[in-house]
Design an enzyme around this catalytic site. Structure first.
Site, PDB file in Angstrom:
ATOM      1  N   LYS A 178      11.400  14.162  53.531  1.00 19.43           N
ATOM      2  CA  LYS A 178      12.476  14.546  52.603  1.00 19.43           C
ATOM      3  C   LYS A 178      13.711  14.830  53.461  1.00 19.43           C
ATOM      4  CE  LYS A 178      14.787  17.385  50.871  1.00 19.43           C
ATOM      5  NZ  LYS A 178      16.273  17.432  50.814  1.00 19.43           N
ATOM      6  N   ALA A 206      17.903  15.478  54.118  1.00 17.84           N
ATOM      7  CA  ALA A 206      18.854  16.379  53.452  1.00 17.84           C
ATOM      8  C   ALA A 206      19.796  15.589  52.552  1.00 17.84           C
ATOM      9  CB  ALA A 206      19.641  17.158  54.487  1.00 17.84           C
ATOM     10  N   GLU A 235      11.752  24.738  63.105  1.00 18.16           N
ATOM     11  CA  GLU A 235      12.859  24.781  64.062  1.00 18.16           C
ATOM     12  C   GLU A 235      14.073  25.272  63.276  1.00 18.16           C
ATOM     13  OE1 GLU A 235      15.938  24.386  65.584  1.00 18.16           O
ATOM     14  OE2 GLU A 235      15.779  22.198  65.723  1.00 18.16           O
ATOM     15  N   CYS A 282      21.586  22.868  66.308  1.00 13.31           N
ATOM     16  CA  CYS A 282      20.726  24.054  66.385  1.00 13.31           C
ATOM     17  C   CYS A 282      20.805  24.689  67.766  1.00 13.31           C
ATOM     18  CB  CYS A 282      19.298  23.682  66.036  1.00 13.31           C
ATOM     19  SG  CYS A 282      18.736  22.187  66.842  1.00 13.31           S
ATOM     20  N   GLU A 284      24.229  32.941  63.710  1.00 13.68           N
ATOM     21  CA  GLU A 284      24.559  31.529  63.859  1.00 13.68           C
ATOM     22  C   GLU A 284      25.712  31.167  62.921  1.00 13.68           C
ATOM     23  OE1 GLU A 284      21.645  28.490  62.501  1.00 13.68           O
ATOM     24  OE2 GLU A 284      21.872  27.659  64.509  1.00 13.68           O
TER      25      GLU A 284
HETATM   26  P1  NAP Z   1      18.639  24.285  54.624  1.00 13.08           P
HETATM   27  O1  NAP Z   1      18.885  24.631  53.193  1.00 13.08           O
HETATM   28  O2  NAP Z   1      17.612  25.031  55.361  1.00 13.08           O
HETATM   29  O3  NAP Z   1      18.332  22.714  54.658  1.00 13.08           O
HETATM   30  C1  NAP Z   1      17.415  22.068  55.538  1.00 13.08           C
HETATM   31  C2  NAP Z   1      16.520  21.131  54.744  1.00 13.08           C
HETATM   32  O4  NAP Z   1      15.693  21.882  53.858  1.00 13.08           O
HETATM   33  C3  NAP Z   1      17.271  20.136  53.874  1.00 13.08           C
HETATM   34  O5  NAP Z   1      16.561  18.912  53.809  1.00 13.08           O
HETATM   35  C4  NAP Z   1      17.239  20.830  52.533  1.00 13.08           C
HETATM   36  O6  NAP Z   1      17.445  19.930  51.472  1.00 13.08           O
HETATM   37  C5  NAP Z   1      15.853  21.400  52.534  1.00 13.08           C
HETATM   38  N1  NAP Z   1      15.651  22.493  51.580  1.00 13.08           N
HETATM   39  C6  NAP Z   1      16.561  23.329  51.030  1.00 13.08           C
HETATM   40  N2  NAP Z   1      15.966  24.184  50.195  1.00 13.08           N
HETATM   41  C7  NAP Z   1      14.637  23.912  50.203  1.00 13.08           C
HETATM   42  C8  NAP Z   1      13.499  24.456  49.542  1.00 13.08           C
HETATM   43  N3  NAP Z   1      13.612  25.468  48.672  1.00 13.08           N
HETATM   44  N4  NAP Z   1      12.288  23.929  49.808  1.00 13.08           N
HETATM   45  C9  NAP Z   1      12.159  22.909  50.665  1.00 13.08           C
HETATM   46  N5  NAP Z   1      13.198  22.336  51.305  1.00 13.08           N
HETATM   47  C10 NAP Z   1      14.431  22.832  51.086  1.00 13.08           C
HETATM   48  O7  NAP Z   1      19.993  24.381  55.423  1.00 13.08           O
HETATM   49  P2  NAP Z   1      21.487  24.151  54.854  1.00 13.08           P
HETATM   50  O8  NAP Z   1      21.711  24.935  53.592  1.00 13.08           O
HETATM   51  O9  NAP Z   1      21.719  22.692  54.790  1.00 13.08           O
HETATM   52  O10 NAP Z   1      22.329  24.809  56.015  1.00 13.08           O
HETATM   53  C11 NAP Z   1      22.483  26.219  56.036  1.00 13.08           C
HETATM   54  C12 NAP Z   1      22.390  26.772  57.432  1.00 13.08           C
HETATM   55  O11 NAP Z   1      21.144  26.414  58.008  1.00 13.08           O
HETATM   56  C13 NAP Z   1      23.396  26.237  58.415  1.00 13.08           C
HETATM   57  O12 NAP Z   1      24.617  26.878  58.321  1.00 13.08           O
HETATM   58  C14 NAP Z   1      22.710  26.476  59.719  1.00 13.08           C
HETATM   59  O13 NAP Z   1      22.912  27.787  60.135  1.00 13.08           O
HETATM   60  C15 NAP Z   1      21.261  26.259  59.391  1.00 13.08           C
HETATM   61  N6  NAP Z   1      20.823  24.889  59.772  1.00 13.08           N
HETATM   62  C16 NAP Z   1      20.101  24.762  60.901  1.00 13.08           C
HETATM   63  C17 NAP Z   1      19.720  23.499  61.316  1.00 13.08           C
HETATM   64  C18 NAP Z   1      18.932  23.301  62.553  1.00 13.08           C
HETATM   65  O14 NAP Z   1      19.026  22.250  63.168  1.00 13.08           O
HETATM   66  N7  NAP Z   1      18.095  24.237  62.943  1.00 13.08           N
HETATM   67  C19 NAP Z   1      20.065  22.382  60.582  1.00 13.08           C
HETATM   68  C20 NAP Z   1      20.799  22.539  59.408  1.00 13.08           C
HETATM   69  C21 NAP Z   1      21.158  23.818  59.026  1.00 13.08           C
HETATM   70  P3  NAP Z   1      18.924  19.716  50.832  1.00 13.08           P
HETATM   71  O15 NAP Z   1      19.897  19.881  51.939  1.00 13.08           O
HETATM   72  O16 NAP Z   1      18.846  18.357  50.312  1.00 13.08           O
HETATM   73  O17 NAP Z   1      19.092  20.757  49.787  1.00 13.08           O
END
Ligand code: NAP
Ligand code: MG
Length: 489
Positions: A183, A185, A258, A292, A391
């Protein structure tokens, strides 16, 4: 081939979800926005619980008795290597797609596609090199340990490096013989969808790789909750990481998480500044800070501060954010929502009186609607300020002076995270002493690799998550040790 990025909306229709090597239409779609321009240029399918269900069933068939399950490790490796080659054969198309979808500078997008190919090549080569072991036991017994695939593995990846992430997460899982459901993003998943198509072209049997785009709270949640998966790999926010781990616990399965970091670069007074400076700036500006393992904290010995910070300031002031084809130093933030989050972080720090050392700007040619954030370096950042601990996921560097070696270590370890770190010093004994005390998955000495190193085991401690990806270590993560005990007399 010339790459063009017409700055006008152009909608590419969604192909659906990719299950059993075929596109299946889905009624609902999600618009895809180009972050550099702020315009819709494509659509993706909004997969949900029904599509996840079908994808897990396809993977299960592939794993249990399907053509995928009958392949030898060498044959799986050959398919992975072939996919790596197909990615290189379609290099320009994939780089352009990644740049448009994520807003990355072309140079970065090209590096990312190269890395995606490398992941499949690396795990293609490694697939038949995971050897078992023979264990001395009681007289009359012959005991071996061998690695079994886990079964159907679920993979949820973020939007910051979609092409790299599909290679990083699916490469080792497939090498070990698992059947996969990914899945991606919703904010950036066009290259994973294209790479899934290339995988079918490479000859992967139906069901080995299934990709279901959709919203996190729908498709993502359905995958994490699904009782038909045997393991889940997640990269993203700590908030969703908790939900993934909770869902995994309900299903009694393992997970690798991660979850980002607040990684420090520690500069001692004897650091080689000429070598360190471009790396220090690059490690927070890379991918507009949306990495990250971004080098988000600059920890500087107090005796070096006055000499170093003007040099950092000069470099930051010269940085320019812009669109992929204008060779900017950095691109935009992925979405209006993330842009607002980064800007509010910056505004809060300013309102709290944290000094701004220097700030870059956007290129004059940068499109009006793009989600740009001017890169900025703050300092000295008070140790209890959010900027020193949390972060940001944007091009924001927090510089903090330290007193001595012990203080540097305490500062480095003083956040909830522990992903990677950099130590800059010409004193080898100090480098090793400090590196050994840092709680993180990777520590670099006189170097720093934000997101780099396909061969290098990678992962976090504390709130950065657990488990290891990349390198050979990921092959162990995506397999289970089976001990075989044979009595022979
Ligand atoms: P996120 O919500 O954690 O998204 C990561 C993945 O999880 C995406 O594929 C997202 O799908 C999915 N997801 C979201 N809600 C979910 C749920 N309830 N159950 C299962 N999967 C779910 O992160 P974000 O909102 O895009 O970003 C927010 C913050 O996360 C950033 O500001 C950053 O601090 C952190 N982040 C960290 C990394 C890393 O490399 N460690 C990467 C991205 C973000 P959708 O996006 O399609 O909703
Ligand atoms: Mg996008």
């Amino acid at each position: 081939m010339t790459l063009d990025f017409p700055r006008a909306a152009r909608v590419t229709p969604a192909k659906g979800v990719f299950i059993d090597n075929e596109w299946r239409a889905v009624a609902r779609t999600i618009p895809v926005v180009a972050p550099a321009e702020g315009v819709v240029f494509a659509e993706i399918a909004a997969g949900g619980a029904a599509e996840i269900d079908a994808a897990v069933a396809a993977a299960r068939r592939a794993f249990e008795g399907g053509a995928w399950s009958r392949l030898s490790a060498t044959e799986r490796g050959r398919l992975l290597s072939r996919l790596g080659q197909l990615i290189l054969d379609n290099f320009d198309e994939l780089a352009a797609l990644e740049a448009r979808d994520c807003g990355k500078p072309m140079k970065t997008a090209r590096a990312d596609i190269e890395a995606a190919a490398r992941y499949f090549e690396f795990y293609g080569g490694a697939a038949d090199k995971v050897h078992g072991e023979q264990i001395p036991f009681q007289r009359g017994y012959y005991v071996t340990g061998e690695r079994d695939p886990l079964g159907v593995t679920g993979h949820i990846i973020p939007w910051n490096y979609p092409a790299q992430m599909i290679g990083r997460t699916l490469g080792p899982a497939l090498a070990m013989g698992n059947a996969t459901v990914l899945k991606p993003a919703e904010d950036a998943c066009l290259t994973p969808l294209r790479i899934a198509e290339l995988a079918a072209e490479a000859g992967f049997p139906p069901g080995a790789i299934n990709v279901v785009p959709g919203y996190g709270h729908e498709a993502g949640q359905a995958l994490a909750d699904h009782p038909g998966i045997d393991f889940i790999a997640f990269t993203g926010s700590p908030r969703v990481g908790v939900m993934i781990q909770t869902a995994a616990a309900q299903n009694h399965i393992g997970c690798v998480l991660e979850l980002g970091g607040k990684s420090p670069q520690i500069l001692f007074e004897d650091a080689d500044l000429e070598a360190a400076l471009p790396v220090v700036v690059g490690a927070i500006v890379q991918n507009a800070g949306q990495t990250c393992s971004a080098g988000a904290r600059l920890l500087v010995h107090k005796g070096l501060w006055d000499r170093l910070m003007p040099m950092v300031a000069e470099r930051f002031a010269a940085l320019r954010a812009g669109a992929p084809d204008d060779t900017p130093d950095l691109g935009p933030i992925i979405s209006a929502r993330q842009q607002a989050a980064v800007q509010s972080f910056i505004a809060r720090a300013e309102a709290e009186g944290v000094p701004v050392i220097a700030r870059g700007a956007r290129q004059e040619a940068a499109p009006e609607g793009g989600f740009y954030v001017d890169p900025v370096v703050f300092g000295p950042v008070p140790r209890d300020n959010a900027l020193a601990r949390d972060e940001v996921f944007g091009p924001v560097l927090a510089a903090i002076p330290f007193e001595d070696e012990a203080d540097a270590v305490a500062l480095a370890n003083g956040t909830d995270y522990g992903l990677i770190a950099g130590v800059w010093t010409r004193d080898t004994a100090r480098a090793i002493r400090v590196a050994r005390q840092i709680r993180a998955g990777q520590v670099y000495v006189n170097a720093y690799g934000a997101g780099g190193g396909i061969e290098l085991p990678f992962g976090g401690v504390k709130k950065s998550g657990h488990g290891r990806e990349k390198g050979f270590e990921a092959l162990y993560e995506f397999s289970a040790l089976k001990t075989l005990v044979i009595k022979h007399d």
